[in-house]
Design a protein around this motif. Structure first.
Motif, mmCIF file in Angstrom:
data_model
loop_
_atom_site.group_PDB
_atom_site.id
_atom_site.type_symbol
_atom_site.label_atom_id
_atom_site.label_comp_id
_atom_site.label_asym_id
_atom_site.label_seq_id
_atom_site.Cartn_x
_atom_site.Cartn_y
_atom_site.Cartn_z
ATOM 1 N N SER A 236 0.835 -1.206 0.000
ATOM 2 C CA SER A 236 0.000 0.000 0.000
ATOM 3 C C SER A 236 0.867 1.252 0.000
ATOM 4 O O SER A 236 0.566 2.229 -0.694
ATOM 5 C CB SER A 236 -0.918 -0.002 1.224
ATOM 6 N N ARG A 237 1.932 1.222 0.793
ATOM 7 C CA ARG A 237 2.864 2.351 0.840
ATOM 8 C C ARG A 237 3.475 2.601 -0.535
ATOM 9 O O ARG A 237 3.557 3.748 -0.995
ATOM 10 C CB ARG A 237 3.954 2.053 1.865
ATOM 11 N N ALA A 238 3.872 1.521 -1.211
ATOM 12 C CA ALA A 238 4.470 1.650 -2.540
ATOM 13 C C ALA A 238 3.474 2.185 -3.550
ATOM 14 O O ALA A 238 3.788 3.067 -4.364
ATOM 15 C CB ALA A 238 5.011 0.298 -2.997
ATOM 16 N N ALA A 239 2.249 1.658 -3.523
ATOM 17 C CA ALA A 239 1.222 2.083 -4.481
ATOM 18 C C ALA A 239 0.859 3.549 -4.285
ATOM 19 O O ALA A 239 0.713 4.303 -5.260
ATOM 20 C CB ALA A 239 -0.019 1.206 -4.330
ATOM 21 N N MET A 240 0.728 3.977 -3.047
ATOM 22 C CA MET A 240 0.396 5.375 -2.767
ATOM 23 C C MET A 240 1.519 6.299 -3.220
ATOM 24 O O MET A 240 1.279 7.364 -3.794
ATOM 25 C CB MET A 240 0.124 5.549 -1.274
ATOM 26 N N ALA A 241 2.761 5.877 -2.974
ATOM 27 C CA ALA A 241 3.901 6.691 -3.393
ATOM 28 C C ALA A 241 3.969 6.783 -4.909
ATOM 29 O O ALA A 241 4.225 7.858 -5.474
ATOM 30 C CB ALA A 241 5.201 6.100 -2.834
ATOM 31 N N PHE A 242 3.732 5.663 -5.598
ATOM 32 C CA PHE A 242 3.779 5.665 -7.055
ATOM 33 C C PHE A 242 2.699 6.584 -7.622
ATOM 34 O O PHE A 242 2.947 7.367 -8.546
ATOM 35 C CB PHE A 242 3.611 4.248 -7.590
ATOM 36 N N GLU A 243 1.496 6.501 -7.093
ATOM 37 C CA GLU A 243 0.413 7.349 -7.583
ATOM 38 C C GLU A 243 0.715 8.824 -7.334
ATOM 39 O O GLU A 243 0.426 9.681 -8.177
ATOM 40 C CB GLU A 243 -0.907 6.955 -6.920
ATOM 41 N N ALA A 244 1.297 9.129 -6.171
ATOM 42 C CA ALA A 244 1.666 10.519 -5.880
ATOM 43 C C ALA A 244 2.691 11.020 -6.884
ATOM 44 O O ALA A 244 2.611 12.159 -7.370
ATOM 45 C CB ALA A 244 2.209 10.629 -4.460
ATOM 46 N N GLY A 245 3.659 10.171 -7.232
ATOM 47 C CA GLY A 245 4.667 10.550 -8.216
ATOM 48 C C GLY A 245 4.077 10.759 -9.595
ATOM 49 O O GLY A 245 4.447 11.700 -10.310
ATOM 50 N N ARG A 246 3.125 9.922 -9.981
ATOM 51 C CA ARG A 246 2.465 10.080 -11.279
ATOM 52 C C ARG A 246 1.685 11.386 -11.337
ATOM 53 O O ARG A 246 1.688 12.090 -12.341
ATOM 54 C CB ARG A 246 1.526 8.899 -11.541
ATOM 55 N N ARG A 247 0.996 11.708 -10.263
ATOM 56 C CA ARG A 247 0.235 12.963 -10.237
ATOM 57 C C ARG A 247 1.165 14.161 -10.376
ATOM 58 O O ARG A 247 0.858 15.123 -11.094
ATOM 59 C CB ARG A 247 -0.567 13.056 -8.931
ATOM 60 N N GLU A 248 2.280 14.098 -9.692
ATOM 61 C CA GLU A 248 3.240 15.198 -9.791
ATOM 62 C C GLU A 248 3.713 15.361 -11.230
ATOM 63 O O GLU A 248 3.860 16.493 -11.724
ATOM 64 C CB GLU A 248 4.436 14.950 -8.866
ATOM 65 N N ARG A 249 3.959 14.243 -11.906
ATOM 66 C CA ARG A 249 4.434 14.326 -13.292
ATOM 67 C C ARG A 249 3.355 14.905 -14.198
ATOM 68 O O ARG A 249 3.654 15.757 -15.050
ATOM 69 C CB ARG A 249 4.849 12.940 -13.794
ATOM 70 N N VAL A 250 2.114 14.459 -14.043
ATOM 71 C CA VAL A 250 1.023 14.945 -14.895
ATOM 72 C C VAL A 250 0.764 16.428 -14.658
ATOM 73 O O VAL A 250 0.506 17.194 -15.596
ATOM 74 C CB VAL A 250 -0.254 14.106 -14.637
ATOM 75 N N LEU A 251 0.839 16.843 -13.396
ATOM 76 C CA LEU A 251 0.507 18.207 -13.053
ATOM 77 C C LEU A 251 1.658 19.193 -13.280
ATOM 78 O O LEU A 251 1.453 20.411 -13.228
ATOM 79 C CB LEU A 251 0.066 18.290 -11.589
ATOM 80 N N ALA A 252 2.851 18.645 -13.515
ATOM 81 C CA ALA A 252 4.038 19.526 -13.671
ATOM 82 C C ALA A 252 3.919 20.384 -14.924
ATOM 83 O O ALA A 252 3.382 19.969 -15.934
ATOM 84 C CB ALA A 252 5.287 18.663 -13.733
#
Length: 252
Positions: A236-252
């Protein structure tokens, strides 16, 4: 911030945990099934490599597929075109969704692998560029000139031109690969750990959020989840971190 339709489509969807692939670097069917049961529906994608395939054979892959799991069959095929094609076809018949081929085997081998995957609609051929245990200083020993980046780029373009569906490369390479190659190409990154994970033999490593920010479409995590005191919590920790990173990339 206003997002385009395309940008919104790239945002992670809730309860879809196929981007974090759990590496089953285990010795027995019993260990695997216990872990799969422990992780339940939170883990939908698993990597089966040479260790487990040699120990337990293809029947375990069929068992995972029968449970509705996606299986990344990490065969690292490197042979003549007909032999690689036969291996890819065998992976497809098992129900695998990903299979690896060494890009350094050459374009004829890569094209044969892609052609062999066509009858199996879900099967993606991933080209392995430079294994993550190698750094610049290791390349001369195997007859290659540094740098890793140059070797990865050369092999990545070879794979893309041959029609491969994706690449296996470290997170450090994901950023420039994502910018240089077609957007639909998968980038699967091994060597993924948490910041507080112990040292491993891989030299080009990253955290799940870092890999996502750099452009990875999937991450592969082994001992950081499998050997955790609470594997479900680690996933769960890994999945949440990955999703947070993806959002940062999309929103950048």
């Amino acid at each position: 911030m206003h997002l385009t339709k395309e940008a919104r489509a790239q945002l992670p969807q809730p309860h879809m945990n196929t981007s974090v692939i759990v590496a089953l670097d285990l010795d027995s069917r019993e260990e695997v099934l216990h872990l799969v049961q422990t992780l339940g529906q939170e883990a939908m994608a698993y990597k089966v490599g040479l260790q487990l395939l040699t120990a337990e054979g293809p029947s375990l892959v069929r068992e995972l597929v029968a449970q509705g799991k996606q299986v990344f069959l990490d065969l690292k095929l490197h042979e003549i075109p007909s032999s690689v094609a036969a291996g890819v076809s065998a992976a497809g018949r098992l129900g695998a969704t990903m299979v690896t081929v060494h890009a350094s085997a050459g374009s004829a081998v890569l094209r044969a692998a892609v052609e062999a995957a066509k009858p199996f609609g879900a099967l993606k051929v991933l080209a392995l560029t430079v294994i993550t245990s190698l750094g610049d200083e290791d390349l001369p020993e195997i007859g290659l000139a540094p740098s890793v980046k140059e070797q990865v780029m050369r092999l990545a373009h070879l794979a893309a031109n041959a029609g491969c569906h994706g690449l296996v490369a470290s997170a450090q390479e994901a950023a420039y690969l994502r910018d240089a190659l077609p957007a639909e190409l998968l980038i699967v990154t091994p060597g993924i750990q948490f910041q507080d994970s112990g040292r491993t033999e891989q030299t080009r490593v990253a955290t799940p959020d870092m890999a996502a920010r750099l452009g990875a479409s999937h991450v592969v995590m082994g001992r950081a989840i499998v050997k955790a005191s609470n594997p479900g919590l680690a996933l769960s920790r890994a999945a949440m971190a990955f999703e947070a990173g993806r959002r940062e990339r999309v929103l950048a």
